[in-house]
Scaffold this motif. Sequence first.
Motif, PDB file in Angstrom:
ATOM      1  N   ALA A 114     -13.113  86.288  25.073  1.00 37.55           N
ATOM      2  CA  ALA A 114     -14.098  86.029  26.224  1.00 37.55           C
ATOM      3  C   ALA A 114     -13.170  85.581  27.344  1.00 37.55           C
ATOM      4  O   ALA A 114     -13.970  85.613  28.438  1.00 37.55           O
ATOM      5  CB  ALA A 114     -14.695  84.662  25.981  1.00 37.55           C
ATOM      6  N   SER A 115     -12.027  85.504  27.583  1.00 40.52           N
ATOM      7  CA  SER A 115     -11.209  85.387  28.884  1.00 40.52           C
ATOM      8  C   SER A 115     -11.187  86.881  29.542  1.00 40.52           C
ATOM      9  O   SER A 115     -10.659  86.884  30.690  1.00 40.52           O
ATOM     10  CB  SER A 115      -9.942  84.955  28.621  1.00 40.52           C
ATOM     11  N   LEU A 116     -11.564  87.971  28.954  1.00 42.70           N
ATOM     12  CA  LEU A 116     -11.429  89.317  29.578  1.00 42.70           C
ATOM     13  C   LEU A 116     -12.627  89.797  30.104  1.00 42.70           C
ATOM     14  O   LEU A 116     -13.563  89.565  29.743  1.00 42.70           O
ATOM     15  CB  LEU A 116     -10.723  90.035  28.535  1.00 42.70           C
ATOM     16  N   GLU A 117     -12.381  90.535  31.439  1.00 42.34           N
ATOM     17  CA  GLU A 117     -13.813  90.954  32.128  1.00 42.34           C
ATOM     18  C   GLU A 117     -13.557  92.640  32.066  1.00 42.34           C
ATOM     19  O   GLU A 117     -14.708  92.868  32.101  1.00 42.34           O
ATOM     20  CB  GLU A 117     -13.635  90.488  33.476  1.00 42.34           C
ATOM     21  N   TYR A 118     -12.397  92.881  32.130  1.00 39.66           N
ATOM     22  CA  TYR A 118     -12.391  94.663  32.219  1.00 39.66           C
ATOM     23  C   TYR A 118     -11.139  95.003  31.411  1.00 39.66           C
ATOM     24  O   TYR A 118     -10.025  94.481  31.507  1.00 39.66           O
ATOM     25  CB  TYR A 118     -12.262  95.018  33.747  1.00 39.66           C
ATOM     26  N   VAL A 119     -11.291  96.174  30.888  1.00 39.74           N
ATOM     27  CA  VAL A 119     -10.000  96.920  30.410  1.00 39.74           C
ATOM     28  C   VAL A 119      -9.873  98.250  31.051  1.00 39.74           C
ATOM     29  O   VAL A 119     -10.779  98.933  30.986  1.00 39.74           O
ATOM     30  CB  VAL A 119     -10.376  97.089  28.777  1.00 39.74           C
ATOM     31  N   ALA A 120      -8.609  98.158  31.567  1.00 40.97           N
ATOM     32  CA  ALA A 120      -8.427  99.301  32.378  1.00 40.97           C
ATOM     33  C   ALA A 120      -7.754 100.466  31.328  1.00 40.97           C
ATOM     34  O   ALA A 120      -6.510  99.909  30.984  1.00 40.97           O
ATOM     35  CB  ALA A 120      -7.320  99.269  33.541  1.00 40.97           C
ATOM     36  N   VAL A 121      -8.044 101.468  31.232  1.00 40.00           N
ATOM     37  CA  VAL A 121      -7.482 102.618  30.092  1.00 40.00           C
ATOM     38  C   VAL A 121      -7.121 103.647  30.944  1.00 40.00           C
ATOM     39  O   VAL A 121      -7.713 104.249  31.741  1.00 40.00           O
ATOM     40  CB  VAL A 121      -8.596 103.007  29.093  1.00 40.00           C
ATOM     41  N   PHE A 122      -5.759 104.263  30.893  1.00 41.29           N
ATOM     42  CA  PHE A 122      -5.246 105.160  31.425  1.00 41.29           C
ATOM     43  C   PHE A 122      -4.118 105.987  30.883  1.00 41.29           C
ATOM     44  O   PHE A 122      -3.559 105.388  29.861  1.00 41.29           O
ATOM     45  CB  PHE A 122      -4.746 104.612  33.108  1.00 41.29           C
ATOM     46  N   LYS A 123      -3.905 107.034  31.458  1.00 42.84           N
ATOM     47  CA  LYS A 123      -2.481 107.969  31.120  1.00 42.84           C
ATOM     48  C   LYS A 123      -1.979 108.305  32.220  1.00 42.84           C
ATOM     49  O   LYS A 123      -2.417 108.587  33.214  1.00 42.84           O
ATOM     50  CB  LYS A 123      -3.022 109.043  30.107  1.00 42.84           C
ATOM     51  N   ASN A 124      -0.576 107.933  32.261  1.00 45.30           N
ATOM     52  CA  ASN A 124       0.455 108.849  32.882  1.00 45.30           C
ATOM     53  C   ASN A 124       1.092 109.804  32.499  1.00 45.30           C
ATOM     54  O   ASN A 124       1.785 109.535  31.710  1.00 45.30           O
ATOM     55  CB  ASN A 124       1.495 107.540  33.644  1.00 45.30           C
ATOM     56  N   VAL A 125       1.127 111.053  33.358  1.00 44.01           N
ATOM     57  CA  VAL A 125       1.774 112.068  32.486  1.00 44.01           C
ATOM     58  C   VAL A 125       2.807 112.666  33.926  1.00 44.01           C
ATOM     59  O   VAL A 125       2.395 113.059  34.818  1.00 44.01           O
ATOM     60  CB  VAL A 125       0.618 113.255  32.484  1.00 44.01           C
ATOM     61  N   GLY A 126       3.989 112.491  33.492  1.00 45.73           N
ATOM     62  CA  GLY A 126       5.124 112.759  34.314  1.00 45.73           C
ATOM     63  C   GLY A 126       5.729 111.603  35.156  1.00 45.73           C
ATOM     64  O   GLY A 126       4.895 110.787  35.305  1.00 45.73           O
ATOM     65  N   ALA A 127       6.896 111.866  35.409  1.00 47.44           N
ATOM     66  CA  ALA A 127       7.724 110.681  36.272  1.00 47.44           C
ATOM     67  C   ALA A 127       6.816 110.336  37.660  1.00 47.44           C
ATOM     68  O   ALA A 127       6.459 109.184  37.793  1.00 47.44           O
ATOM     69  CB  ALA A 127       8.969 111.078  36.330  1.00 47.44           C
ATOM     70  N   GLU A 128       6.332 111.339  38.376  1.00 43.09           N
ATOM     71  CA  GLU A 128       5.723 111.034  39.589  1.00 43.09           C
ATOM     72  C   GLU A 128       4.268 110.370  39.435  1.00 43.09           C
ATOM     73  O   GLU A 128       3.861 109.728  40.397  1.00 43.09           O
ATOM     74  CB  GLU A 128       5.557 112.278  40.361  1.00 43.09           C
ATOM     75  N   ALA A 129       3.836 110.409  38.098  1.00 40.13           N
ATOM     76  CA  ALA A 129       2.576 109.613  38.210  1.00 40.13           C
ATOM     77  C   ALA A 129       2.938 108.380  37.321  1.00 40.13           C
ATOM     78  O   ALA A 129       1.723 107.512  37.016  1.00 40.13           O
ATOM     79  CB  ALA A 129       1.494 110.511  37.190  1.00 40.13           C
TER      80      ALA A 129
END
Length: 352
Positions: A159-174
């Motif tokens: 209940a303490s959470l409001e949003y889950v950011a899901v992401f993927k970084n591909v490559g060093a520059e990302a």
Amino acid sequence: MSTEPELRRDPVTGRWAIVAPQRALRPMALSDAGPRHRSADERTPCPFCAGQEYDTPNEVFAFRDTGSEPNGPGWRLRVVPNKFPAVRRDAEPATPAAYSTELGAGRGALFCSAPAVGAAEVLIDCPEHIDNPTQLSDEQFRDVLRAYRERLVALATDASLEYVAVFKNVGAEAGASLGHTHSQLIALPIVPELIQAELTGALAHFTHTRRCIFCDLIQNELALGARLVARSDNFVAVTAFAPRFAYEMWVLPLAHQPRYESITNGAALELAQLLKRVLKALDESRHSPAYNWYLHTTPLRAGELAHYHWHLEVIPRTARPAGLEWGGGCHITTAAPERAASELRAALPASG
Ligand SMILES: [Zn+2]
Ligand SMILES: [Zn+2]
Ligand SMILES: [Zn+2]
């Protein structure tokens, strides 16, 4: 100074930032890699490879062969807490008011900060040391998308959470620090600024028209065709009309769906196949750039919204943000989205 991560609210705009000094300790296998280079001289096996399970915190979720033991071999996908988290699961949350984004008179103190409670997890896509997600099989790719859903559902019970950011970084520059393909999620007690901006804009459109702006956008893009990259029975990929990066793509379900959690296994497979095709086209036409993809979905406590529609955005690092981008939030790109879409269409591998 404490090294515990802290959420701080910008006194003027209300934008949230996370100050997490202990993140400076994390290993950066890709830190010296060239911008487009994905693996450099990374040592294998890496901590995410099969057989190296002792090198990560204990798993919180996995797709495993029946009979295999947690934190040993026999997994197809593992989710483990981030060893160098930007937010802390064990921190005591402040009162909900401390995480409010209210501006003006309601905001309280000028300098607002609160413990950065939340969860930071790494989703290791596969046991093999693969550094390009398009090399995953359709089923492996589907399981990555299923795991996103499973973690959203599980974290929603906190209940303490409001949003889950899901992401993927591909490559060093990302921003990837290890080449072995993986996704990440950061669950937060606040709704990040960009999600909030989309919700506000989408609500304004809905108030005016009684329609979802993303449904309208899909209809218009399908009718126009100029920014259409690919579509399947239930999903569409388009280049963004006003992009931040050249070749920026948005991938959306055709039917109105406010929350990613509602995706079925069958739809996850279809989305996996479509994403693989458009990412292969991006690799082909832009020489395998670094990129991020991330999910935009309805905040955990916001219910089923008629005006918001989940989607994935893919931002290739085709340019470095510079003064105008940082200083004004206004991005300059050199490839028109319509030309980018036609190039990507031409580079699409055959479907199926
Ligand atoms: Zn590996
Ligand atoms: Zn919609
Ligand atoms: Zn979005």
